[in-house]
Design a protein around this motif. Structure first.
Motif, mmCIF file in Angstrom:
data_model
loop_
_atom_site.group_PDB
_atom_site.id
_atom_site.type_symbol
_atom_site.label_atom_id
_atom_site.label_comp_id
_atom_site.label_asym_id
_atom_site.label_seq_id
_atom_site.Cartn_x
_atom_site.Cartn_y
_atom_site.Cartn_z
ATOM 1 N N GLY A 134 0.881 -1.297 -0.134
ATOM 2 C CA GLY A 134 0.107 0.012 -0.171
ATOM 3 C C GLY A 134 0.954 1.227 0.150
ATOM 4 O O GLY A 134 2.037 1.272 -0.439
ATOM 5 N N ASP A 135 0.319 2.263 0.532
ATOM 6 C CA ASP A 135 1.138 3.578 0.595
ATOM 7 C C ASP A 135 2.136 3.481 1.396
ATOM 8 O O ASP A 135 2.426 2.797 2.490
ATOM 9 C CB ASP A 135 -0.052 4.672 1.300
ATOM 10 C CG ASP A 135 -1.095 5.044 0.184
ATOM 11 O OD1 ASP A 135 -1.057 4.654 -1.096
ATOM 12 O OD2 ASP A 135 -2.069 5.467 0.843
ATOM 13 N N ILE A 136 3.225 4.520 1.045
ATOM 14 C CA ILE A 136 4.359 4.444 1.750
ATOM 15 C C ILE A 136 4.774 5.835 2.389
ATOM 16 O O ILE A 136 4.646 6.877 1.712
ATOM 17 C CB ILE A 136 5.562 4.142 0.910
ATOM 18 C CG1 ILE A 136 5.393 2.655 0.220
ATOM 19 C CG2 ILE A 136 6.845 3.817 1.435
ATOM 20 C CD1 ILE A 136 6.095 2.542 -1.080
ATOM 21 N N HIS A 137 5.220 5.932 3.571
ATOM 22 C CA HIS A 137 5.425 7.286 4.193
ATOM 23 C C HIS A 137 6.930 6.989 4.922
ATOM 24 O O HIS A 137 7.063 6.162 5.488
ATOM 25 C CB HIS A 137 4.310 7.324 5.252
ATOM 26 C CG HIS A 137 3.073 7.732 4.702
ATOM 27 N ND1 HIS A 137 2.423 8.951 4.113
ATOM 28 C CD2 HIS A 137 2.077 6.866 4.441
ATOM 29 C CE1 HIS A 137 1.126 8.852 3.650
ATOM 30 N NE2 HIS A 137 1.017 7.502 3.854
ATOM 31 N N ILE A 138 7.672 7.953 4.528
ATOM 32 C CA ILE A 138 9.057 8.144 5.188
ATOM 33 C C ILE A 138 8.983 9.405 6.172
ATOM 34 O O ILE A 138 8.911 10.525 5.693
ATOM 35 C CB ILE A 138 9.942 8.232 4.058
ATOM 36 C CG1 ILE A 138 9.789 7.026 2.900
ATOM 37 C CG2 ILE A 138 11.534 7.932 4.710
ATOM 38 C CD1 ILE A 138 10.395 7.436 1.840
ATOM 39 N N ALA A 139 9.567 9.071 7.412
ATOM 40 C CA ALA A 139 9.795 10.221 8.219
ATOM 41 C C ALA A 139 11.075 9.894 9.166
ATOM 42 O O ALA A 139 11.554 9.034 9.578
ATOM 43 C CB ALA A 139 8.723 10.045 9.557
ATOM 44 N N SER A 140 11.530 11.331 9.317
ATOM 45 C CA SER A 140 12.815 11.589 10.144
ATOM 46 C C SER A 140 12.933 13.054 10.498
ATOM 47 O O SER A 140 12.118 13.869 9.968
ATOM 48 C CB SER A 140 14.221 10.949 9.406
ATOM 49 O OG SER A 140 14.610 12.028 8.491
ATOM 50 N N ARG A 141 13.822 13.191 11.351
ATOM 51 C CA ARG A 141 14.109 14.716 11.657
ATOM 52 C C ARG A 141 14.394 15.480 10.628
ATOM 53 O O ARG A 141 14.104 16.806 10.628
ATOM 54 C CB ARG A 141 15.114 14.788 12.934
ATOM 55 C CG ARG A 141 14.797 14.327 14.256
ATOM 56 C CD ARG A 141 15.807 14.423 15.320
ATOM 57 N NE ARG A 141 16.989 13.350 14.686
ATOM 58 C CZ ARG A 141 18.272 13.585 15.208
ATOM 59 N NH1 ARG A 141 18.413 14.131 16.335
ATOM 60 N NH2 ARG A 141 19.294 12.672 14.793
ATOM 61 N N THR A 142 15.112 15.028 9.699
ATOM 62 C CA THR A 142 15.557 15.799 8.577
ATOM 63 C C THR A 142 14.499 15.638 7.056
ATOM 64 O O THR A 142 14.841 14.606 6.464
ATOM 65 C CB THR A 142 17.029 15.531 8.086
ATOM 66 O OG1 THR A 142 17.670 15.735 9.387
ATOM 67 C CG2 THR A 142 17.594 16.474 7.092
ATOM 68 N N LEU A 143 13.823 16.460 7.170
ATOM 69 C CA LEU A 143 12.737 16.440 5.947
ATOM 70 C C LEU A 143 13.279 16.160 4.544
ATOM 71 O O LEU A 143 13.172 15.217 3.613
ATOM 72 C CB LEU A 143 11.657 17.295 5.837
ATOM 73 C CG LEU A 143 10.451 17.337 4.821
ATOM 74 C CD1 LEU A 143 9.697 16.286 4.961
ATOM 75 C CD2 LEU A 143 9.765 18.745 4.762
ATOM 76 N N ALA A 144 14.427 16.892 4.468
ATOM 77 C CA ALA A 144 15.189 16.821 3.091
ATOM 78 C C ALA A 144 15.604 15.368 2.741
ATOM 79 O O ALA A 144 15.559 14.856 1.577
ATOM 80 C CB ALA A 144 16.099 17.826 3.013
ATOM 81 N N LYS A 145 16.242 14.814 3.673
ATOM 82 C CA LYS A 145 16.486 13.472 3.339
ATOM 83 C C LYS A 145 15.422 12.509 2.986
ATOM 84 O O LYS A 145 15.609 11.444 2.090
ATOM 85 C CB LYS A 145 17.263 12.780 4.715
ATOM 86 C CG LYS A 145 18.709 13.331 5.120
ATOM 87 C CD LYS A 145 19.314 12.536 6.267
ATOM 88 C CE LYS A 145 20.789 13.272 6.246
ATOM 89 N NZ LYS A 145 21.412 12.378 7.515
ATOM 90 N N CYS A 146 14.291 12.632 3.596
ATOM 91 C CA CYS A 146 13.036 11.942 3.171
ATOM 92 C C CYS A 146 12.887 12.009 2.048
ATOM 93 O O CYS A 146 12.426 11.302 1.238
ATOM 94 C CB CYS A 146 12.086 12.173 4.017
ATOM 95 S SG CYS A 146 12.185 11.587 6.110
ATOM 96 N N GLU A 147 12.902 13.375 1.730
ATOM 97 C CA GLU A 147 12.300 13.989 0.407
ATOM 98 C C GLU A 147 13.253 13.287 -0.777
ATOM 99 O O GLU A 147 13.078 13.037 -1.915
ATOM 100 C CB GLU A 147 12.139 15.499 0.242
ATOM 101 C CG GLU A 147 11.242 15.970 0.901
ATOM 102 C CD GLU A 147 11.169 17.633 1.138
ATOM 103 O OE1 GLU A 147 9.875 18.001 1.207
ATOM 104 O OE2 GLU A 147 12.222 18.170 1.030
ATOM 105 N N ALA A 148 14.609 13.372 -0.238
ATOM 106 C CA ALA A 148 15.390 12.680 -1.272
ATOM 107 C C ALA A 148 15.453 11.064 -1.799
ATOM 108 O O ALA A 148 15.449 10.686 -2.805
ATOM 109 C CB ALA A 148 16.943 13.015 -0.928
#
Length: 413
Positions: A29-43
């Motif tokens: 299903g859907d995938i969500h990625i989370a960490s303190r550094t949003l830019a790393k997740c977006e990459a």
């Protein structure tokens, strides 16, 4: 059936997990990625799109999160509708993320044992210090929590369980051997979070020998192993997560973990340690600044994720199991070989991250299908190994077995 994944963390292993979840999003299903550094997740999200990894139409989104904040993590699980949380962030996060899963009913999967940042090398068995104390909470809440579902721990636990169930009547010893015969071309670097990496090696080395805990110093006990593909390699007796569960759950009298190190790594490590630069305890500089030496070392070393483009060579990780079958002594080596360059080409990470991340996705797929959705806490060796290893054969980490002169791939059909 559970669907929708929340990945905690944004390092090299998280990148592998995201790509493999995308390749199997028809199941997950859907995938969500989370960490303190949003830019790393977006990459990571961008890399998934760049490689067109999504198997089916679906969402993959990035989120900023301090996963030590249980309320914030709980809110994110609820907001995203995630029913499976894959925790591949720092080992310091485990208890917080597990608490959020207990609050929401989401399944929990991790790849390493919990650590208290203020303590190193606690009294064994390490799982009993934190995770196992919460078995009752998980069962009472009906929450599935799969512990140590990486490679080591993870696949090697499944190898030991497979050997226990199918290849032996009694097992005398399990020697887990982890060799990275690759090269990243840097003067010095660690293959995953330097802080966690060094903490493994600065305290006592615990092994399970003759049915009791034995302690050594790091690099005190070494031996040469002759392994498939990577050949003869020197490895050292090292403390590691899976020793602490396999020894208690499978009741094998001898469980040891051996990791390969080159002379250069040992020399640099020894200098850093002797200078006090691997200490987790804060010190004050002449200017009155309080710093943690280990965190300073982490800050100046290369990001493990940056090693991937130039990494070459292979890994060989497996279980050498000795025991008795039908009254005769037997020895088998159950193992996997992974290639750094192939891992980078597929998911943009090096082979160490690949071997750690792919099994966590296999575990998530088994939870999603219901096969491993137990409604309680379990280490990998408490679960049926065949579905796990069969799935891993299919999604990127095939298992082989060597016995005497015969070396073959294992089929789980």
């Amino acid at each position: 059936m559970k669907k929708n994944i929340l990945i905690i963390g944004a390092g090299g292993v998280a990148q592998v997990v995201a790509h493999k979840c995308a390749q199997n999003n028809d199941v997950l299903g859907d995938i969500h990625i989370a960490s303190r550094t949003l830019a790393k997740c977006e990459a990571i999200v961008a890399s998934v799109h760049e490689k067109k990894a999504l198997k089916a139409d679906g969402r993959i989104e990035a989120h900023a999160l301090d996963a030590m904040d249980v309320e914030a993590t709980t809110a994110l699980i609820e907001r995203t509708g995630a029913r499976i949380v894959i925790n591949v962030g720092s080992a310091f996060l485990n208890m917080s993320v597990l608490s959020a899963c207990l609050a929401t009913g989401a399944a929990y999967i991790d790849t390493a044992i919990h650590e208290d940042p203020r303590k190193i090398c606690e009294t064994p068995p390490w799982y009993a210090n934190y995770e196992w104390k919460r078995r009752g909470e998980c069962e009472q809440a009906g929450v599935t929590a799969i512990l140590g579902a990486g490679f080591d721990p993870g696949m090697v636990n499944a190898y030991a369980k497979l050997a226990h169930d199918e290849y032996f009547d009694s097992i005398e010893s399990v020697d887990i051997i982890d060799i990275n015969a690759g090269s990243h071309g840097r003067y010095f670097a660690t293959n995953f979070d330097p802080e966690i990496n060094f903490r493994e090696f600065t305290g006592q080395v615990w092994s399970w020998q003759d049915g009791k805990w034995a302690s050594n110093r790091m690099f005190e006990v070494g031996r040469e192993w002759d392994l498939p593909v990577v050949g003869k390699q020197k490895a050292y007796l090292t403390g590691h997560d899976e020793v602490h569960s396999l020894s208690q759950i499978l009741k094998v009298p001898n469980v040891r973990f051996w990791m390969g190190f080159g002379d250069h790594y040992i020399n640099v490590f020894t200098v850093l340690k002797n200078l006090g630069l691997l200490s987790e305890q804060p010190v004050k500089t002449a200017e009155g600044l309080e710093v943690v030496p280990l965190k300073v070392v982490k800050a100046v070393l290369p990001d493990p994720g940056s090693l991937a483009p130039d990494y070459t060579g292979k890994t060989c990780i497996g279980d050498l199991v000795r025991g008795v079958k039908d009254g005769k002594e037997r020895e088998v080596f159950i193992y996997n070989v992974a290639d750094h360059k192939e891992a980078f080409q597929e998911v943009g990470s090096q082979g160490i991250s690949y071997t750690a991340g792919v099994p966590a996705v296999a575990a998530a797929m088994l939870v999603a299908s219901g096969e491993w959705d137990l409604g309680k806490m379990a280490n990998v060796e408490e679960l049926p190994p065949r579905p796990f290893l069969a799935l891993l054969n299919r999604i990127g980490l095939p298992t082989r077995i060597r016995e005497g002169e015969i070396d073959r791939e294992l089929s789980f059909s």
